[in-house]
Design a protein around this motif. Structure first.
Motif, PDB file in Angstrom:
ATOM      1  N   SER A  18      -1.296  -0.087   2.291  1.00 38.29           N
ATOM      2  CA  SER A  18      -0.458  -0.250   3.477  1.00 38.29           C
ATOM      3  C   SER A  18       0.987  -0.557   3.090  1.00 38.29           C
ATOM      4  CB  SER A  18      -1.011  -1.384   4.338  1.00 38.29           C
ATOM      5  OG  SER A  18      -0.201  -1.594   5.470  1.00 38.29           O
ATOM      6  N   ARG A  68      -4.980  -4.031   0.350  1.00 40.44           N
ATOM      7  CA  ARG A  68      -5.411  -3.577   1.669  1.00 40.44           C
ATOM      8  C   ARG A  68      -5.198  -2.064   1.792  1.00 40.44           C
ATOM      9  NH1 ARG A  68      -2.672  -6.157   6.911  1.00 40.44           N
ATOM     10  NH2 ARG A  68      -1.265  -4.376   6.709  1.00 40.44           N
ATOM     11  N   SER A  74       1.115  -5.609  -2.548  1.00 38.20           N
ATOM     12  CA  SER A  74       0.117  -4.696  -3.118  1.00 38.20           C
ATOM     13  C   SER A  74       0.500  -4.305  -4.541  1.00 38.20           C
ATOM     14  CB  SER A  74      -0.012  -3.446  -2.246  1.00 38.20           C
ATOM     15  OG  SER A  74      -0.575  -3.757  -0.991  1.00 38.20           O
TER      16      SER A  74
END
Length: 591
Positions: free
Chosen positions: A540, A586, A573
């Motif tokens: 994401s 995620r 991330s």
């Protein structure tokens, strides 16, 4: 020695005294380096963390100036040391050549005179009377005293031997005189300006000094640098050198040692910090666009190094080659278990923008990774010439693969160096490619045996990586990650096939382009990494600003992946992957 050097003077030169003087200058260089290190690592760090106000700022400025002065002392004393050792090395070679010639003369019972001429005795016998042929004298560069041969008279067999010895003595003396003159000139130039400051003009002179000593020491040191070896072989070569040899290589060849993959990070950092000052001095005063641009980038890197950062900076590479080279690590990549290397893309060069923005991306990644694992480091790797849209000829390069292929080879060498010098048994390495840098990372995986040591690959704002499937990138399944913002136009570039077909069909271009790419998942450099067909793990990210907004055209969606403020989901991330915690990333739906 005098210009009229004799073989007796050459024989009596005490090279051990030259080497002893070199050792003294080496000790002075080491003391300056130790003092500089104490200022940088202890005094400045203590002042920054405990003191504030005008007095503290003034003290920091003075300490920085003192550190700069000591760095100059370290450099110049090191150059003098190597110059003296090189002089001794070359003189020893001529002394040996002379000693061999004198030994041959003694064995033959020839006499070598002060002027280098060689007298030889009568020998052989006349063909008519049987008497020994008369002796004579041979001089360097002259013909021996030979009796003109006829059918009845043969030359003295000693004449040619004496001539050979005279020529060897003369050659040794002439070569030694040239060596003496050459090194005397270099040593005369190795002197500092008056005063207590070391301005950029002095570093410019130091750059010239270093170049002169490199030329003089070519036979003494340079031939030993293993340029064509593997990173592991270079590491072993460095570890096998004596302390004195390492110090000399650092003093004379900081540019080569600092940019040599396989040399330990602490050594590369020390060499490159020295070379950084030499490069600043070299470019100072030039008014061409390239020099002005690179000088601004070098100065900003120097400012950050002087200011001190957390995580600490390690300068693993610096050069004015091409569009410039700079490799900066936040955290020690030799001791960190997790090491991520970020490859920038389009329009990146050694300029102020790189020093401010691309280095910040690496630092943000390092800070984020350290939050998840304290044994982490992140690197900004500008080890190739990325395409430049500002250059008319180079604008076409971004459309091709050549720069990615060349950069990929260099990147593999660098990663091989990290593998060779990392002290952990099984380090976790991550390759991060942004924009055209993702194409460079992709190219690296397709060369030789792939990219050494890489466990995870992160592709950001990618126009494609040159392969059709993530499984082609040489890492385990599930270890290729993709960040692609919805408003990042680079991640939506049409495929080459679409452009070609569209251009050929005119009014039907839109329809024809869809036919050319039935799945609508091809980009300029191959399959869209964010597509299901590519098979990577998409994470994401923020959609980013619209391409066209109230303030005009914006490409910010292409440049905010690393930013923990503008795109915290993406930055976290990337940090998780760099820290070896990719299981907590995620996911995002495929395009």
């Amino acid at each position: 020695m005098t210009p009229a050097l004799t073989w007796v003077q050459l024989r009596d030169v005490k090279c051990t005294e030259l080497e002893g003087a070199a050792d003294g200058w080496g000790r002075a260089s080491n003391r300056a380096d130790a003092a500089r290190d104490r200022i940088e690592q202890h005094l400045l760090t203590g002042l920054r963390t405990t003191q504030e106000g005008e007095a503290a700022e003034s003290a920091v400025a003075r300490l920085r100036q003192l550190s700069r002065n000591l760095q100059y002392v370290y450099t110049e004393c090191g150059l003098i040391r190597t110059t003296l050792n090189s002089l001794a090395h070359e003189m020893k070679a001529q002394q040996k050549a002379l000693a061999d010639a004198l030994g041959d003369a003694a064995a033959l019972r020839f006499t070598v005179h002060a002027d280098g001429s060689v007298t030889y005795p009568a020998a052989g016998e006349g063909l008519v009377d049987g008497k020994p042929l008369r002796g004579g004298t041979a001089s360097s560069g002259a013909f021996p005293d030979l009796v003109q041969p006829s059918g009845l008279v043969a030359p003295n067999p000693n004449a040619a031997k004496a001539q050979d010895i005279a020529d060897r003595v003369g050659a040794a003396v002439r070569t030694a005189a040239e060596i003496d003159w050459r090194f005397a000139r270099i040593l005369r130039d190795l002197k500092a300006e008056a005063g207590l400051k070391v301005p950029d003009s002095t570093w410019k002179d130091a750059a010239g000094d270093a170049a002169a000593v490199r030329g003089a020491a070519a036979g003494y040191l340079k031939s030993g640098i293993p340029q064509d070896a593997t990173p592991a072989e270079r590491r072993d070569w460095w570890l096998g050198l004596s302390k004195e040899q390492r110090e000399e290589y650092l003093a004379v060849y900081p540019d080569q040692i600092g940019n040599l993959d396989g040399i330990p990070a602490l050594v590369r950092d020390a060499a490159n910090r020295d070379n950084l000052q030499l490069l600043i001095g070299k470019l100072e005063g030039r008014d061409d666009g390239k020099s002005v641009t690179q000088l601004a980038g070098l100065r900003e890197i120097d400012r950050q190094l002087s200011a001190g950062t957390q995580p600490p900076m390690f300068l693993l590479g610096i050069s004015d080659e091409g569009n410039g080279r700079a490799i900066v690590s936040y955290g020690n990549p030799d001791t960190a278990r997790n090491v991520a290397a970020y490859v920038p893309g389009l329009n990146t060069s050694l300029d102020r923008g790189f020093a401010e923005n691309d280095l910040k991306r690496a630092r943000d990644t390092a800070i984020g990774a350290l939050y998840h694992d304290p044994s982490s480091a992140a690197i900004a790797w500008l080890g190739y010439d990325a395409p430049q849209l500002v250059d008319g000829m180079d604008s076409l390069a971004v459309m091709g693969d050549e720069k990615a292929m060349v950069g990929g080879r260099s990147f593999n060498g660098f990663m091989g160096g990290l593998v060779a010098t990392n002290e952990n048994e099984n380090p976790h390495l991550t390759a991060i490619g942004h924009s055209y840098g993702s194409r460079t990372v992709g190219a690296a995986t397709q060369q030789g045996g792939g990219t050494p040591g890489v466990d995870d690959i992160v592709l950001l704002g990618s126009p494609g990586v040159g392969v059709e499937r993530s499984s082609d990138l040489g890492v385990e399944r599930g270890h290729v990650f993709v960040g692609a913002a919805d408003n990042d136009v680079v991640t939506k570039l049409p495929s080459k096939q679409q452009v070609i077909v569209g251009a050929a069909t005119g009014p039907f271009a839109y329809w024809a382009g869809d036919v050319a790419d039935e799945g609508d998942d091809d980009l300029w450099f191959g399959k869209d990494p964010a597509s299901k067909a590519f098979g990577a793990r998409r994470f994401s990210v923020a959609e980013g600003p619209d391409l066209v907004g109230a303030h005009g055209v914006s490409f910010d969606a292409h440049s905010q992946y690393f930013d923990p403020v503008r795109d915290p989901a993406s930055a976290n991330s990337i940090a998780l992957i760099a820290a070896g915690r990719s299981g907590r990333v995620r996911p995002e739906e495929y395009r």
